[in-house]
Design an enzyme around this catalytic site. Sequence first.
Site, short mmCIF file in Angstrom:
data_model
loop_
_atom_site.label_atom_id
_atom_site.label_comp_id
_atom_site.label_asym_id
_atom_site.label_seq_id
_atom_site.Cartn_x
_atom_site.Cartn_y
_atom_site.Cartn_z
N LYS A 108 0.99 -1.00 0.24
CA LYS A 108 0.33 0.08 0.13
C LYS A 108 0.43 1.28 -0.43
CE LYS A 108 -3.74 1.66 2.66
NZ LYS A 108 -4.70 1.46 4.05
N SER A 189 -9.79 1.40 3.06
CA SER A 189 -8.56 2.90 2.38
C SER A 189 -7.50 1.46 1.18
CB SER A 189 -8.23 3.38 3.49
OG SER A 189 -6.80 3.09 4.37
N THR A 210 -6.90 0.42 9.79
CA THR A 210 -7.17 1.64 11.55
C THR A 210 -8.39 0.99 11.89
OG1 THR A 210 -6.15 3.27 10.90
CG2 THR A 210 -6.84 3.83 12.45
N GLY A 212 -11.14 -1.36 9.57
CA GLY A 212 -11.61 -1.62 8.17
C GLY A 212 -11.45 -1.64 7.17
N SER A 213 -9.65 -0.96 7.03
CA SER A 213 -9.08 -0.64 5.41
C SER A 213 -8.96 -2.06 5.37
CB SER A 213 -8.23 0.63 5.92
OG SER A 213 -9.06 1.51 6.32
#
Length: 548
Positions: A108, A189, A210, A212-213
Site C-alpha cells: 500500500k 482504504s 485503522t 476496516g481498511s
Amino acid sequence: MRASIFTSQIIGIASILSVRAKPDASDQFPPLLDATLEELRHGLDSGAFTSVDLVDAYLARINEVNSALRPVAEINPDARAIAAQLDAERHSGAAASKPLHGVPVLVKNNIATCDFMNNTAGSYALLGAKVPEDSTVVAKLRKAGAIILGKANLSQWANYRSFNSSNGWSAYGGQTIGAYYPGQDPSGSSSGSGVASSIGLAWASLGTETDGSILSPALTNNLVGIKPTVGLTSRYLVIPISEHQDTIGPLARTVRDAAHLLSAIAGPDPRDNYTSAFPFRNVPDYAKACNQSGLKGRRLGVPRNLITTNGSDPSVAAFESALNVLREAGAEIVDNLQFPGMDILNKDFPNAEMAVLDADFLANLPDKYLSLLVSNPNNITSLKDLLAFTHTDPKEDFPHRDTRIWEQILAEGFNNTSSEIWNNETTIIHLAGHLGLTGALKNYTLDAVVLPTAFIINTAALLGTPVVTVPLGRTPDNTPFEINEFGNLNATGPNMPFGIGFAGDKWSEESLIGMAFAFEQRTQIRKTIKPFIQPQTELGNIVHRKLY
C-alpha cells in the site's frame, strides 16, 4: 434508485478483457488469477519459469487493466533487476531459506520503501519525499525474498482527510474501481491492495487498517484478509493515523498464503514500542496453523446485537448457512450473545473513537513520520502544512473533496496524552472490551466470535484485536445498482463479494487462521465468484514468447 454509472465504459473494457488466455496444458503455469505461493514456488524451484518471467507476467496484467481499475499507483523500476538477482540466487541454492523467494508483492502506498518509488499516501504533498530506510515490514519482506513489485493505490491519507470523498480515490493514484461489477466501489482504504490481489496483479499485497481498511477491501474483493493484533506488526515508517489502532496485514487469495505473508512481516521492533508486547519467543509459522481440523472442538460465539441490518442483507442469510458448516466441522456455536457495551458506546459515546484518532493523527503524523524524512521537497512538517498544501494545489481536488477531518482535528487541538483522550480510550476499552468482545470470550470460554465480517470490524478496531476474513458469498444477480454518496461509484450491485469474520483476543492469530482455513477448505467459495474484469496474460504467454 439512481442509474448505474460507468456501465457502458466498463462493459466495453470487459468485452476485451473477460476472455482469459487458455492456460498451458500442463500444470507448470498456474493461472495467475488464483495462483498460490506453493504453486509459484514449485514453478520457480523446478525451473518451469523464472522470477523475471513472473514479474513480466504481472506487469503485463497490470498494464492490461490499470487504466480502467487504477489499483496500482507505481511500479518499482528495479523489479526486473531484483528478480534477475533472485533468479541467480536460486541457481546457487540460496532460495530454500527464504519462504517468499522471488515472489512479487504489492504494498500500500503509505508503507515506505527506500528506493526509487514514492511513498505518498496518495497525495502530491509527499511526492519526492524520502525516508532514511525501508519500513520494517518492507525490510522483512525483502529479507524473506519477496520482490516489491510496486505501490498499491489507496483512499487518500487512508481515508483520513475528507467526509465527502470516495473509497479508493487519491490525487496521486486516481480512482480505484473494483473488478466484480461495473463501477464497483472497491472499499477502502487498502482498495488498491484488495483489487490487485483479487485479480492476480501480484501474488499478494500488504494493507493497513485503522478501522476496516484491510477487512473491508478484503471482503469486498473476494479475498482473505488478516487484520493483526496492534503490535504484532511494526508501524515504523508507515504513514500513521493512530498508534492505538493502526496495524499492517496481508490481503491474499487463500488463508495459507495470507498466513505465510503474516509470518514474514510479524515480530517486535524497538522503533515501535507497541510491539514490545509481542508475547512469542519466535515469530509463529502461521501457515502451520492451516489444518483441516481447525474448527474441531472450538467454541464460537455469535453476538447478535452487532448484526445491524434490516434483514435484506444477503451476507446474513449466507452466514446462517455458514453456521451449519461450522457445526459440521466440529465447532460448538454459542448463539444469541449480546455485547451490551457496544450498544452503549454507539448511543452514549458516538464520538469517542474519533476523538482518539484525531488526537493521535495530530501527534503521530509529524512525530512518527514527517520528522523522520531525509528529503521533504514541499516542507510538510505538520498537519497545518499539509492542510495549506492541499488547499492550494489544484491536483488535490479541494474543495470538491473537503478537508473537514483535518479542520476538525486542528480545531479540537487535543494532545493524545491528555485526560480527555485517556478518558475516551478507557471508556472504549470498558464498553467494547469488558462489556463486549474480550468479556464474552472470557465469560463464555470462547475461542472466537464469528459474524459476517462487516459487523465485527469496528469492535476489533477499537480494541486492537485480530480478525481473519474469508469469502462467504456474493450478492444475487438481480441486486440493483446504487450509487455512493459522492456520486462516482456503484456502492451496491450484483456479484458483490462478502465475507465471514473470525475474531479473537489479542495474539490469537494462529487459532483464528486455523479456523478460517478449515472453513475455507470446506466451502471454497472464492473460486465460485468470478471477476467482471480480469487480465488475460498468463505465465505461459511470457515463457513461450521468450522461446519463440
